[in-house]
Design an enzyme around this catalytic site. Structure first.
Site, PDB file in Angstrom:
ATOM      1  N   ARG A   1       0.825  -1.214   0.000  1.00  0.00           N
ATOM      2  CA  ARG A   1       0.000   0.000   0.000  1.00  0.00           C
ATOM      3  C   ARG A   1       0.847   1.247   0.000  1.00  0.00           C
ATOM      4  O   ARG A   1       1.916   1.300   0.601  1.00  0.00           O
ATOM      5  CB  ARG A   1      -0.893   0.018   1.237  1.00  0.00           C
ATOM      6  CG  ARG A   1      -1.796   1.240   1.290  1.00  0.00           C
ATOM      7  CD  ARG A   1      -2.678   1.247   2.502  1.00  0.00           C
ATOM      8  NE  ARG A   1      -1.936   1.719   3.665  1.00  0.00           N
ATOM      9  CZ  ARG A   1      -2.477   1.855   4.866  1.00  0.00           C
ATOM     10  NH1 ARG A   1      -3.735   1.520   5.073  1.00  0.00           N
ATOM     11  NH2 ARG A   1      -1.760   2.291   5.864  1.00  0.00           N
TER      12      ARG A   1
ATOM     13  N   CYS B   1      -0.016   5.531   0.626  1.00  0.00           N
ATOM     14  CA  CYS B   1      -1.046   6.472   1.062  1.00  0.00           C
ATOM     15  C   CYS B   1      -0.432   7.864   1.013  1.00  0.00           C
ATOM     16  O   CYS B   1       0.612   8.108   1.630  1.00  0.00           O
ATOM     17  CB  CYS B   1      -1.519   6.141   2.476  1.00  0.00           C
ATOM     18  SG  CYS B   1      -2.811   7.256   3.072  1.00  0.00           S
TER      19      CYS B   1
END
Length: 124
Positions: free
Chosen positions: A101, A103
Site C-alpha cells: 500500500r 497512502c
C-alpha cells in the site's frame, strides 16, 4: 487488454474505464465515494471510506478478482489527520490479507471527496 464495466460501482465520469485487465492483472481507476447511481455518500471519512471499499469490491469482482487477490492499493486522502480512522476501516476489509500500500495526502480530489483508492489485483 480488456475493459471492465460493472453497475456495482459508479460509471466513469470522464474519458476512462472503471478498470483494465492485462494478462492476469487488473488495474482499477480511482474509486471515490459515489454510489453506483453516481450520488455522493456521506460527509465523514468513515462513511466515504466504506463506500469506496464497496466500489472497489464491485470492480474487482467484475474483473474476476477479489479483495483477497489485491496485490497493491494506493490511497489518496485529503487530510493526513484522517489516516488513523482510514486505517481502522481499511483493516476491516483487509484483516488477514495485507496488500502492499501507498497512502498520500493530496490537495484536492474529484468532487471534493475525502479519499480515493485505486488497486491492482490478480485475476483468478
Amino acid at each position: 487488454m480488456r475493459k471492465v464495466e460493472t453497475n456495482k460501482a459508479p460509471a466513469a465520469i470522464g474519458p476512462y474505464s472503471q478498470g483494465i485487465i492485462v494478462n492476469n492483472m487488473f488495474y482499477s481507476s480511482g474509486q471515490i465515494p459515489l454510489t453506483p447511481e453516481g450520488e455522493l455518500v456521506g460527509s465523514t471519512v468513515e462513511e466515504q471510506a466504506h463506500q469506496v471499499f464497496r466500489n472497489v469490491q464491485g470492480v474487482v469482482e467484475a474483473a474476476g478478482a477479489s479483495l483477497e487477490t489485491i496485490v497493491k492499493t494506493t490511497l489518496f486522502i485529503k487530510n493526513m489527520d484522517d489516516f488513523g480512522t482510514i486505517n481502522e476501516i481499511y483493516a476491516q476489509y483487509f484483516s488477514e490479507h495485507k496488500p502492499a500500500r501507498s497512502c498520500v495526502e493530496v490537495a484536492r480530489l474529484p468532487k471534493d471527496v475525502l479519499l480515493e483508492m485505486e488497486v491492482i489485483a490478480l485475476v483468478k
